[in-house]
Design a protein around this motif. Structure first.
Motif, PDB file in Angstrom:
ATOM      1  N   GLU A 185       0.807  -1.223   0.000  1.00 33.76           N
ATOM      2  CA  GLU A 185       0.000   0.000   0.000  1.00 33.76           C
ATOM      3  C   GLU A 185       0.838   1.270   0.000  1.00 33.76           C
ATOM      4  O   GLU A 185       0.491   2.256  -0.657  1.00 33.76           O
ATOM      5  CB  GLU A 185      -0.906  -0.006   1.239  1.00 33.76           C
ATOM      6  N   VAL A 186       1.958   1.280   0.736  1.00 35.43           N
ATOM      7  CA  VAL A 186       2.662   2.526   1.035  1.00 35.43           C
ATOM      8  C   VAL A 186       3.943   2.719   0.238  1.00 35.43           C
ATOM      9  O   VAL A 186       4.317   3.844  -0.100  1.00 35.43           O
ATOM     10  CB  VAL A 186       2.963   2.603   2.558  1.00 35.43           C
ATOM     11  N   ALA A 187       4.639   1.635  -0.094  1.00 35.43           N
ATOM     12  CA  ALA A 187       5.970   1.750  -0.698  1.00 35.43           C
ATOM     13  C   ALA A 187       5.910   2.364  -2.098  1.00 35.43           C
ATOM     14  O   ALA A 187       4.973   2.121  -2.860  1.00 35.43           O
ATOM     15  CB  ALA A 187       6.640   0.378  -0.769  1.00 35.43           C
ATOM     16  N   THR A 188       6.929   3.153  -2.416  1.00 38.01           N
ATOM     17  CA  THR A 188       7.130   3.550  -3.811  1.00 38.01           C
ATOM     18  C   THR A 188       7.928   2.470  -4.542  1.00 38.01           C
ATOM     19  O   THR A 188       7.821   2.325  -5.754  1.00 38.01           O
ATOM     20  CB  THR A 188       7.888   4.889  -3.896  1.00 38.01           C
ATOM     21  N   SER A 189       8.727   1.715  -3.782  1.00 40.55           N
ATOM     22  CA  SER A 189       9.514   0.630  -4.361  1.00 40.55           C
ATOM     23  C   SER A 189       9.719  -0.446  -3.297  1.00 40.55           C
ATOM     24  O   SER A 189       9.874  -0.133  -2.111  1.00 40.55           O
ATOM     25  CB  SER A 189      10.871   1.138  -4.866  1.00 40.55           C
ATOM     26  N   VAL A 190       9.721  -1.710  -3.722  1.00 39.73           N
ATOM     27  CA  VAL A 190       9.932  -2.848  -2.832  1.00 39.73           C
ATOM     28  C   VAL A 190      11.181  -3.588  -3.278  1.00 39.73           C
ATOM     29  O   VAL A 190      11.361  -3.853  -4.469  1.00 39.73           O
ATOM     30  CB  VAL A 190       8.716  -3.791  -2.834  1.00 39.73           C
ATOM     31  N   CYS A 191      12.059  -3.908  -2.315  1.00 42.13           N
ATOM     32  CA  CYS A 191      13.267  -4.688  -2.585  1.00 42.13           C
ATOM     33  C   CYS A 191      13.153  -6.023  -1.878  1.00 42.13           C
ATOM     34  O   CYS A 191      12.951  -6.068  -0.655  1.00 42.13           O
ATOM     35  CB  CYS A 191      14.519  -3.973  -2.075  1.00 42.13           C
ATOM     36  N   PHE A 192      13.295  -7.104  -2.629  1.00 43.19           N
ATOM     37  CA  PHE A 192      13.307  -8.431  -2.026  1.00 43.19           C
ATOM     38  C   PHE A 192      14.749  -8.875  -1.852  1.00 43.19           C
ATOM     39  O   PHE A 192      15.507  -8.955  -2.813  1.00 43.19           O
ATOM     40  CB  PHE A 192      12.565  -9.444  -2.899  1.00 43.19           C
ATOM     41  N   LEU A 193      15.128  -9.129  -0.589  1.00 42.96           N
ATOM     42  CA  LEU A 193      16.483  -9.574  -0.278  1.00 42.96           C
ATOM     43  C   LEU A 193      16.486 -11.063   0.025  1.00 42.96           C
ATOM     44  O   LEU A 193      15.577 -11.578   0.674  1.00 42.96           O
ATOM     45  CB  LEU A 193      17.061  -8.829   0.925  1.00 42.96           C
ATOM     46  N   SER A 194      17.527 -11.726  -0.424  1.00 42.99           N
ATOM     47  CA  SER A 194      17.722 -13.147  -0.134  1.00 42.99           C
ATOM     48  C   SER A 194      19.212 -13.415  -0.054  1.00 42.99           C
ATOM     49  O   SER A 194      19.956 -13.047  -0.970  1.00 42.99           O
ATOM     50  CB  SER A 194      17.078 -14.021  -1.221  1.00 42.99           C
ATOM     51  N   GLU A 195      19.649 -13.995   1.061  1.00 42.51           N
ATOM     52  CA  GLU A 195      21.052 -14.348   1.258  1.00 42.51           C
ATOM     53  C   GLU A 195      21.986 -13.160   0.992  1.00 42.51           C
ATOM     54  O   GLU A 195      23.030 -13.288   0.369  1.00 42.51           O
ATOM     55  CB  GLU A 195      21.435 -15.543   0.397  1.00 42.51           C
ATOM     56  N   GLY A 196      21.562 -11.980   1.480  1.00 42.93           N
ATOM     57  CA  GLY A 196      22.413 -10.805   1.398  1.00 42.93           C
ATOM     58  C   GLY A 196      22.416 -10.075   0.075  1.00 42.93           C
ATOM     59  O   GLY A 196      23.183  -9.126  -0.100  1.00 42.93           O
ATOM     60  N   ARG A 197      21.567 -10.477  -0.839  1.00 36.97           N
ATOM     61  CA  ARG A 197      21.488  -9.808  -2.146  1.00 36.97           C
ATOM     62  C   ARG A 197      20.083  -9.254  -2.383  1.00 36.97           C
ATOM     63  O   ARG A 197      19.100  -9.834  -1.932  1.00 36.97           O
ATOM     64  CB  ARG A 197      21.812 -10.785  -3.277  1.00 36.97           C
TER      65      ARG A 197
ATOM     66  N   PHE B  94       4.541  -7.776  -6.084  1.00 33.72           N
ATOM     67  CA  PHE B  94       3.555  -8.647  -5.448  1.00 33.72           C
ATOM     68  C   PHE B  94       2.673  -9.383  -6.446  1.00 33.72           C
ATOM     69  O   PHE B  94       2.184 -10.477  -6.140  1.00 33.72           O
ATOM     70  CB  PHE B  94       2.685  -7.841  -4.481  1.00 33.72           C
ATOM     71  N   SER B  95       2.457  -8.825  -7.618  1.00 29.67           N
ATOM     72  CA  SER B  95       1.559  -9.458  -8.581  1.00 29.67           C
ATOM     73  C   SER B  95       2.283 -10.238  -9.661  1.00 29.67           C
ATOM     74  O   SER B  95       1.756 -11.243 -10.160  1.00 29.67           O
ATOM     75  CB  SER B  95       0.670  -8.387  -9.245  1.00 29.67           C
ATOM     76  N   ASN B  96       3.484  -9.812 -10.021  1.00 29.32           N
ATOM     77  CA  ASN B  96       4.178 -10.474 -11.126  1.00 29.32           C
ATOM     78  C   ASN B  96       5.689 -10.487 -10.898  1.00 29.32           C
ATOM     79  O   ASN B  96       6.457  -9.941 -11.688  1.00 29.32           O
ATOM     80  CB  ASN B  96       3.848  -9.752 -12.438  1.00 29.32           C
ATOM     81  N   PRO B  97       6.153 -11.120  -9.795  1.00 28.34           N
ATOM     82  CA  PRO B  97       7.595 -11.156  -9.542  1.00 28.34           C
ATOM     83  C   PRO B  97       8.329 -11.971 -10.598  1.00 28.34           C
ATOM     84  O   PRO B  97       7.812 -12.976 -11.098  1.00 28.34           O
ATOM     85  CB  PRO B  97       7.691 -11.819  -8.158  1.00 28.34           C
ATOM     86  N   ARG B  98       9.540 -11.522 -10.938  1.00 27.15           N
ATOM     87  CA  ARG B  98      10.316 -12.210 -11.976  1.00 27.15           C
ATOM     88  C   ARG B  98      11.057 -13.423 -11.437  1.00 27.15           C
ATOM     89  O   ARG B  98      11.219 -14.419 -12.126  1.00 27.15           O
ATOM     90  CB  ARG B  98      11.339 -11.240 -12.598  1.00 27.15           C
ATOM     91  N   GLU B  99      11.540 -13.309 -10.188  1.00 30.04           N
ATOM     92  CA  GLU B  99      12.420 -14.330  -9.648  1.00 30.04           C
ATOM     93  C   GLU B  99      11.635 -15.427  -8.928  1.00 30.04           C
ATOM     94  O   GLU B  99      10.699 -15.150  -8.176  1.00 30.04           O
ATOM     95  CB  GLU B  99      13.407 -13.696  -8.655  1.00 30.04           C
ATOM     96  N   GLU B 100      12.042 -16.677  -9.148  1.00 31.50           N
ATOM     97  CA  GLU B 100      11.369 -17.796  -8.492  1.00 31.50           C
ATOM     98  C   GLU B 100      11.484 -17.704  -6.969  1.00 31.50           C
ATOM     99  O   GLU B 100      10.543 -18.016  -6.243  1.00 31.50           O
ATOM    100  CB  GLU B 100      11.957 -19.120  -8.972  1.00 31.50           C
ATOM    101  N   ARG B 101      12.626 -17.233  -6.472  1.00 36.56           N
ATOM    102  CA  ARG B 101      12.788 -17.135  -5.029  1.00 36.56           C
ATOM    103  C   ARG B 101      11.833 -16.099  -4.434  1.00 36.56           C
ATOM    104  O   ARG B 101      11.340 -16.260  -3.317  1.00 36.56           O
ATOM    105  CB  ARG B 101      14.238 -16.786  -4.675  1.00 36.56           C
ATOM    106  N   THR B 102      11.581 -15.021  -5.180  1.00 35.39           N
ATOM    107  CA  THR B 102      10.590 -14.037  -4.729  1.00 35.39           C
ATOM    108  C   THR B 102       9.210 -14.669  -4.675  1.00 35.39           C
ATOM    109  O   THR B 102       8.464 -14.481  -3.702  1.00 35.39           O
ATOM    110  CB  THR B 102      10.559 -12.817  -5.673  1.00 35.39           C
TER     111      THR B 102
END
Length: 245
Positions: A204-216, A227-235
């Motif tokens: 609702e609030v973010a202008t941008s969302v960053c998904f972090l995994s294992e420090g990246r 949230f609707s169409n993530p590119r990465e399988e881990r996301t």
């Protein structure tokens, strides 16, 4: 728009454990950047590096055009412009709410007692805390303590606000009142980077969302895209675990 905060190729390790691995991030004025990811993914460490609470092993952090990751930089001067709020509140237990909020404006920013108190009282009133100015933190609920911690950070009028899982230590019924304050700050144009497990809030609030995994940072983009169409399988795997069916 030029970035207020630039993180370039930042690496951070604790011994053999890599916590941040080549992280880069731009934050422009009035951005609200939400960092999401599992516990241990590096969100809190990234915020602590930006606030110079942790030294980085490699890379560069610039704030308002100046390289603040240079070891010669005085962290206290940087923190005059950057506010940070922690999940554990970190209020001074021996000070009243008002004194907690005026300490830094007076000691660090040189405001008079009256100026600092006027500023603090205005903010405390805005966030529904006028009745608690003379209380000590142990007389407040967790949600009230976290709101005081937010006001304390805002009393220095920071150009950038860092929020580290500020609802993680709260009971579910108190989370909403704290997120309401953060939502109001976003609506006022406050520049924020926050680590959060509250996905609906990030959407609702973010202008941008960053998904972090294992420090990246594996993926970054507008909330609707992440949230609707993530590119990465881990996301996708992460969101399947944390979002309601």
């Amino acid at each position: 728009m030029s970035a207020l905060l630039e993180v370039r190729g930042v690496r951070k390790s604790y011994g053999d454990r890599v916590v941040l691995d080549d992280v880069s991030l731009d934050v422009a004025a009035h951005d609200v950047i939400c960092l999401i990811g599992s516990s241990g993914s590096g969100k809190s460490t990234l915020l602590r590096c930006i606030d110079l609470l942790e030294d980085i092993d490699d890379g560069v952090i610039r704030f308002d055009g100046s390289e603040i990751s240079d070891p010669r930089v005085d962290p206290r001067e940087v923190r005059r412009q950057i506010g940070m709020v922690f999940q554990a509140y970190n209020l001074f237990p021996h000070l009243s709410v008002l004194d907690n909020c005026t300490l830094s404006p007076r000691r660090v920013h040189g405001l008079s007692k009256r100026e600092a108190e006027d500023r603090a009282r205005d903010l405390l009133a805005t966030f529904g805390l006028s009745d608690h100015v003379d209380k000590h933190p142990d007389r407040l609920s967790g949600g009230q303590q976290q709101r005081v911690a937010l006001v304390r950070a805002l009393c220095t009028r920071p150009a950038l606000l860092l929020l580290d899982e500020i609802t993680a230590a709260l009971d579910p019924e108190l989370i909403g009142e704290v997120l309401t304050i953060v939502r109001q700050l976003a609506e006022r144009g406050t520049t924020m980077v926050l680590a959060t497990h509250e996905m609906s809030f990030a959407r609702e609030v973010a202008t941008s969302v960053c998904f972090l995994s294992e420090g990246r940072i594996l993926e970054q983009g507008p909330p609707a895209e992440i949230f609707s169409n993530p590119r990465e399988e881990r996301t996708r795997q992460f969101l399947r675990r944390v979002l309601p069916s």
